[in-house]
Scaffold this active site. Structure first.
Site, PDB file in Angstrom:
ATOM      1  N   GLY A   1      31.179 -26.316   0.004  1.00 36.83           N
ATOM      2  CA  GLY A   1      29.778 -26.337  -0.485  1.00 36.83           C
ATOM      3  C   GLY A   1      29.668 -27.574  -1.095  1.00 36.83           C
ATOM      4  O   GLY A   1      28.982 -27.421  -2.269  1.00 36.83           O
ATOM      5  N   HIS A   2      29.939 -28.707  -0.614  1.00 37.24           N
ATOM      6  CA  HIS A   2      29.746 -30.134  -1.084  1.00 37.24           C
ATOM      7  C   HIS A   2      29.820 -30.884   0.052  1.00 37.24           C
ATOM      8  O   HIS A   2      30.007 -30.444   1.004  1.00 37.24           O
ATOM      9  CB  HIS A   2      30.579 -30.273  -2.325  1.00 37.24           C
ATOM     10  N   ALA A   3      29.339 -32.218  -0.282  1.00 33.86           N
ATOM     11  CA  ALA A   3      29.461 -33.421   0.720  1.00 33.86           C
ATOM     12  C   ALA A   3      30.297 -34.618  -0.225  1.00 33.86           C
ATOM     13  O   ALA A   3      30.163 -34.448  -1.353  1.00 33.86           O
ATOM     14  CB  ALA A   3      28.231 -33.604   1.170  1.00 33.86           C
TER      15      ALA A   3
END
Length: 140
Positions: A51-53
């Site tokens: 749930g991130h980059a």
């Protein structure tokens, strides 16, 4: 970077009656110098990881055991892949939003990263991610 930069990487599979063996080498199978390796396991049913980059980090994700889905988003396009073979990895470049879901019982996710851990490299807010992607696209 866009979804089109994500690619599967077949890893060597040495078949032996005593048990099979696979391996990774940089840069032969991993397109970057390896700085960090970590794994995710014992994920409770229904939980989501990621749930991130990342701003600059590239990674290879491998399902060493079991299966899980990897969902990708480049700010415009989305894709979802199931990893379930210990001899297939998926290369994920920087600036791609990723989430890992649908973990099977006893799934083991191996992640090979191009950089050491740095909290400042994470983009954890999706709106910020989309804004950064627009800036990056305008500068290309």
């Amino acid at each position: 970077m866009t979804i089109s930069n994500i690619r599967f990487q077949e890893l060597p599979k040495i078949i032996d009656e005593r048990g099979n063996l696979s391996f990774v080498e940089s840069p032969r199978f991993i397109p970057f110098d390896i700085k960090r390796v970590y794994w995710i396991y014992d994920v409770p049913g229904g939980e989501k990881r990621g749930g991130h980059a990342y701003r600059t980090l590239n990674e290879m994700i491998i399902a060493l055991s079991g299966s899980f889905d990897v969902e990708f988003d480049d700010g415009e396009n989305k894709a979802k892949y199931t990893l379930n073979r210990s001899y297939t990895g998926i290369f994920v470049p920087q600036l791609i939003w990723r989430s890992l879901t649908n973990f099977s019982t006893n799934a083991l996710c191996l992640i090979i990263a191009s950089e050491d851990y740095d909290e400042n490299n994470y983009i954890r807010n999706y709106s910020e991610f989309v804004s950064l992607k627009k800036i990056a696209s305008a500068n290309e």
